[in-house]
Design a protein around this motif. Sequence first.
Motif, mmCIF file in Angstrom:
data_model
loop_
_atom_site.group_PDB
_atom_site.id
_atom_site.type_symbol
_atom_site.label_atom_id
_atom_site.label_comp_id
_atom_site.label_asym_id
_atom_site.label_seq_id
_atom_site.Cartn_x
_atom_site.Cartn_y
_atom_site.Cartn_z
ATOM 1 N N VAL A 129 -7.607 -0.023 4.816
ATOM 2 C CA VAL A 129 -8.266 -1.765 4.367
ATOM 3 C C VAL A 129 -7.281 -2.135 5.192
ATOM 4 N N VAL A 130 -8.113 -3.248 6.428
ATOM 5 C CA VAL A 130 -7.396 -4.049 6.433
ATOM 6 C C VAL A 130 -6.908 -5.016 5.901
ATOM 7 N N LEU A 131 -5.964 -6.105 6.244
ATOM 8 C CA LEU A 131 -5.526 -6.909 5.582
ATOM 9 C C LEU A 131 -4.711 -7.653 6.427
ATOM 10 N N GLU A 132 -5.199 -9.350 7.084
ATOM 11 C CA GLU A 132 -5.109 -10.122 7.543
ATOM 12 C C GLU A 132 -3.889 -11.607 6.730
ATOM 13 N N ALA A 169 0.623 1.912 2.615
ATOM 14 C CA ALA A 169 0.958 0.489 3.043
ATOM 15 C C ALA A 169 1.775 0.439 4.547
ATOM 16 N N ILE A 170 0.714 -0.007 4.912
ATOM 17 C CA ILE A 170 1.498 -0.346 7.115
ATOM 18 C C ILE A 170 1.427 -1.341 7.470
ATOM 19 N N ARG A 171 2.303 -1.605 8.433
ATOM 20 C CA ARG A 171 2.309 -3.190 9.260
ATOM 21 C C ARG A 171 1.703 -2.705 10.504
ATOM 22 N N ILE A 172 0.913 -3.169 10.404
ATOM 23 C CA ILE A 172 0.171 -3.652 12.394
ATOM 24 C C ILE A 172 0.572 -4.074 13.221
ATOM 25 N N PRO A 228 -10.545 -9.109 2.198
ATOM 26 C CA PRO A 228 -9.737 -7.306 2.859
ATOM 27 C C PRO A 228 -11.199 -6.477 3.957
ATOM 28 N N THR A 229 -10.985 -6.413 4.722
ATOM 29 C CA THR A 229 -12.145 -5.371 5.582
ATOM 30 C C THR A 229 -11.793 -4.112 5.067
ATOM 31 N N ILE A 230 -13.162 -3.387 4.112
ATOM 32 C CA ILE A 230 -12.429 -1.905 3.642
ATOM 33 C C ILE A 230 -13.526 -1.473 3.930
ATOM 34 N N ASN A 231 -13.019 -0.480 4.828
ATOM 35 C CA ASN A 231 -13.795 0.303 5.728
ATOM 36 C C ASN A 231 -13.808 2.229 4.433
ATOM 37 N N LYS A 232 -14.686 2.476 4.357
ATOM 38 C CA LYS A 232 -14.763 4.259 3.976
ATOM 39 C C LYS A 232 -15.092 4.905 4.886
ATOM 40 N N ILE A 233 -14.010 6.157 4.853
ATOM 41 C CA ILE A 233 -13.525 6.921 6.377
ATOM 42 C C ILE A 233 -13.835 8.353 5.719
ATOM 43 N N ASP A 234 -14.414 9.020 6.634
ATOM 44 C CA ASP A 234 -14.428 10.653 6.320
ATOM 45 C C ASP A 234 -13.363 11.488 6.678
ATOM 46 N N ILE A 235 -12.356 11.755 6.169
ATOM 47 C CA ILE A 235 -11.044 12.352 6.824
ATOM 48 C C ILE A 235 -11.424 14.126 7.835
ATOM 49 N N LEU A 236 -11.802 14.386 9.157
ATOM 50 C CA LEU A 236 -11.901 15.274 9.584
ATOM 51 C C LEU A 236 -10.270 16.129 9.642
ATOM 52 N N ALA A 237 -10.058 15.709 9.692
ATOM 53 C CA ALA A 237 -7.741 17.177 9.740
ATOM 54 C C ALA A 237 -6.928 16.508 9.184
ATOM 55 N N ALA A 238 -6.537 17.354 7.895
ATOM 56 C CA ALA A 238 -4.893 16.267 7.500
ATOM 57 C C ALA A 238 -3.384 17.294 7.652
#
Length: 103
Positions: A8-11, A42-45, A86-96
């Motif tokens: 999720v991207v938040l500006e 939660a991260i700051r870019i 907010p830009t909500i992107n659904k993602i698939d986890i490939l490896a973790a």
Amino acid sequence: MVTLGFFVVLEAKPGKEAEVESLLREALPLAEAEPATVAWFAIRIAQDLFAIVDVFPDEQGREAHLSGEAARALMEQAPQLFAKPPTINKIDILAAKLPGQGA
């Protein structure tokens, strides 16, 4: 094992960066209370750009998160704090690699 997540991207609006940071820090206990939210970050870019990354074992967990308290708190504050929704992107986890998943 996690298979799905959100990015999720938040500006932040100008001058609202500290309030966004505070909101994200305060959301941590809400995310921790969700059993299917395996990891939440939660991260700051950049100065005004933040993101949330969270992961789940399945679609049921991901959908439960959307109706949870953390998501509700974020969306309630969105008009006052964010320059755009907010830009909500659904993602698939490939490896973790997560704590407790032995080597």
